[in-house]
Motif scaffolding. Structure first.
Motif, PDB file in Angstrom:
ATOM      1  N   LEU A  47       0.889  -1.307   0.233  1.00  0.00           N
ATOM      2  CA  LEU A  47       0.190   0.278   0.170  1.00  0.00           C
ATOM      3  C   LEU A  47       0.624   1.203   0.242  1.00  0.00           C
ATOM      4  N   SER A  48       1.937   0.457   0.739  1.00  0.00           N
ATOM      5  CA  SER A  48       3.106   2.378   0.840  1.00  0.00           C
ATOM      6  C   SER A  48       3.857   1.978  -0.211  1.00  0.00           C
ATOM      7  N   GLU A  49       3.853   1.242  -1.187  1.00  0.00           N
ATOM      8  CA  GLU A  49       5.100   1.481  -2.427  1.00  0.00           C
ATOM      9  C   GLU A  49       6.240   1.846  -2.237  1.00  0.00           C
ATOM     10  N   THR A  50       6.674   0.713  -0.554  1.00  0.00           N
ATOM     11  CA  THR A  50       7.296   0.398  -0.009  1.00  0.00           C
ATOM     12  C   THR A  50       8.125   1.703   0.868  1.00  0.00           C
ATOM     13  N   ASP A  72      -4.692   7.746   2.862  1.00  0.00           N
ATOM     14  CA  ASP A  72      -4.492   7.426   2.068  1.00  0.00           C
ATOM     15  C   ASP A  72      -3.400   5.531   2.316  1.00  0.00           C
ATOM     16  N   LEU A  73      -4.033   5.232   3.707  1.00  0.00           N
ATOM     17  CA  LEU A  73      -3.645   3.951   3.788  1.00  0.00           C
ATOM     18  C   LEU A  73      -5.177   3.277   4.750  1.00  0.00           C
ATOM     19  N   TYR A  74      -6.452   3.848   5.115  1.00  0.00           N
ATOM     20  CA  TYR A  74      -7.572   3.868   4.633  1.00  0.00           C
ATOM     21  C   TYR A  74      -7.815   3.408   3.602  1.00  0.00           C
ATOM     22  N   GLU A 134      -9.994  -0.307  -0.644  1.00  0.00           N
ATOM     23  CA  GLU A 134     -10.046  -0.927  -1.824  1.00  0.00           C
ATOM     24  C   GLU A 134      -9.309  -1.870  -2.440  1.00  0.00           C
ATOM     25  N   THR A 135      -8.091  -2.114  -2.098  1.00  0.00           N
ATOM     26  CA  THR A 135      -7.048  -2.773  -2.063  1.00  0.00           C
ATOM     27  C   THR A 135      -7.714  -4.290  -1.626  1.00  0.00           C
ATOM     28  N   ASN A 146      -9.779  -4.723   0.610  1.00  0.00           N
ATOM     29  CA  ASN A 146     -11.498  -4.677   0.592  1.00  0.00           C
ATOM     30  C   ASN A 146     -11.957  -5.187   1.996  1.00  0.00           C
ATOM     31  N   VAL A 147     -11.448  -4.310   2.841  1.00  0.00           N
ATOM     32  CA  VAL A 147     -11.569  -4.529   4.169  1.00  0.00           C
ATOM     33  C   VAL A 147     -12.957  -3.287   4.756  1.00  0.00           C
ATOM     34  N   TRP A 148     -13.946  -3.702   5.613  1.00  0.00           N
ATOM     35  CA  TRP A 148     -15.330  -3.531   5.545  1.00  0.00           C
ATOM     36  C   TRP A 148     -14.958  -2.406   7.007  1.00  0.00           C
ATOM     37  N   ILE A 149     -14.554  -0.991   7.074  1.00  0.00           N
ATOM     38  CA  ILE A 149     -14.063  -0.633   8.491  1.00  0.00           C
ATOM     39  C   ILE A 149     -14.409   0.029   8.436  1.00  0.00           C
ATOM     40  N   THR A 150     -15.328   0.289   9.863  1.00  0.00           N
ATOM     41  CA  THR A 150     -15.865   2.466   9.559  1.00  0.00           C
ATOM     42  C   THR A 150     -14.800   3.528   9.796  1.00  0.00           C
ATOM     43  N   THR A 151     -15.212   4.654   9.994  1.00  0.00           N
ATOM     44  CA  THR A 151     -13.553   5.662  10.212  1.00  0.00           C
ATOM     45  C   THR A 151     -13.990   5.691  11.386  1.00  0.00           C
TER      46      THR A 151
END
Length: 354
Positions: free
Chosen positions: A156-159, A167-169, A174-175, A177-182
């Motif tokens: 996710l961080s591109e190393t 960006d992490l959230y 998206e990558t 598919n974690v269904w996590i609330t804010t």
């Protein structure tokens, strides 16, 4: 046998007195007690919901679960509150099932997930923290995609050594598919003492401290709680579905206002066949007159599930007008006129679909 039957019926009566929706469905199919509440289509949907969880439950590695539980008990120095329920399934697997069932309706899926409260086998009085819930969700999805937590961060961080929290959230959602609330995500960040940027060291340390296997096997969802989750939402959405039909009928009532409502109508509001045909032709111009007539006949023979009227009527007793309750119920059941119950879009994935 009679003693067992009396004991079972007494247990059912107690559950009904406590408002158990799952037991009401059970009673409906047994044909005992006046349970009302759900029509056949709704009850069939809830049975499919129960079967979906049963598929997960049957594939759950209970041998490993018992081994984990024994270790937890030994470490805690006491027996767990309850033992492994044969009808239960791991909470995180049930959560993943919801994401697949509501793949086309994430908004509703998230509502269901937030209402899905796991039974904490270690201590039923101790709810799971938002931080731990976020950790469990992320680890489950990362593991499922064949990654470890460090590799996931690097991807996710591109190393890079750190990432902005937004960006992490976004990457997790998206990558992976974690269904996590804010709220869950913010609780996770606070537990790591991170600000706007999250570094890889803090990230890996947080997840390495989490007892994943323990959480997987001790946070469970029973089949009854699972069915009641959906039954509760079904009851809430039924009124919303029927209200949409009312608005559509009102909009196409022509020069006469119907003033349609469900609010304590005694006697119930009635619609004549001519008026029904007129409105349906405007609601759905693609319907042929013969189809609308057949639909009206179906509404005439509709039996309100809460009334327990006889389904067989003599011709002279068939009503010439129909209630708005019968109209909305049949339109939803038959999914005509562009109407459909909220659960019509729910997907029931096969056991092999991940």
């Amino acid at each position: 046998a009679m003693n067992n039957l009396r004991s079972m019926l007494k247990g059912i009566q107690v559950a009904l007195s406590r408002g158990s929706k799952g037991v009401r469905i059970f009673c409906k199919f047994l044909g005992i007690y006046d349970v009302g509440c759900f029509d056949e289509a709704e009850a069939a949907f809830l049975l499919k919901v129960a079967h979906a969880l049963g598929t997960i439950s049957s594939s759950w590695n209970r041998k490993e679960a018992i081994s984990v539980i024994n270790k937890v008990e030994k470490k805690a120095g006491k027996k767990m509150t309850t033992k492994v329920d044969e009808s239960a399934a791991p909470f995180i697997e049930a959560l993943d099932l919801i994401t697949r069932m509501f793949v086309h309706d994430k908004e509703t899926g998230l509502i269901m997930i937030q209402r899905l409260n796991p039974k904490n086998q270690r201590d039923e009085t101790e709810p799971m923290s938002l931080s731990d819930l976020a950790t469990l969700k992320i680890l489950y999805r990362v593991n499922k995609m064949g990654k470890d937590i460090k590799t996931a961060f690097e991807q996710l961080s591109e190393t890079a050594k750190k990432m902005h929290k937004d960006d992490l959230y976004r990457g997790l959602c998206e990558t992976f598919n974690v269904w996590i609330t804010t709220q869950e995500y913010d609780a996770l960040r606070k537990s790591m003492n991170c600000g706007d940027f999250i570094d890889s060291v803090s990230w890996v340390r947080k997840f390495s401290q989490f007892e994943y296997k323990e959480a997987y096997h001790t946070l469970l969802v029973t089949r009854l709680d699972w069915v009641e989750l959906f039954a509760g939402h079904l009851e809430q959405m039924r009124h919303s579905d029927k209200s949409k039909i009312l608005h559509a009928l009102e909009d196409n009532a022509g020069e006469f206002s119907l003033g349609l409502s469900f609010d304590d109508i005694h006697p119930p509001q009635m619609i004549s066949e001519d008026r029904f045909i007129e409105m349906m032709q405007k609601v759905d111009p693609s319907m042929k007159p013969s189809q609308i007539t057949d639909l009206f006949r179906a509404i005439q023979s509709y039996r309100n599930e809460n009334s327990y009227e006889d389904t067989i009527r003599a011709p002279e007793h068939i009503p010439q007008e129909v209630s708005i309750e019968a109209v909305t119920s049949v339109l939803l059941q038959k999914e005509v006129g562009g109407f459909a119950p909220w659960y019509s879009g729910v997907i029931f994935p096969s056991a092999t679909t991940k």
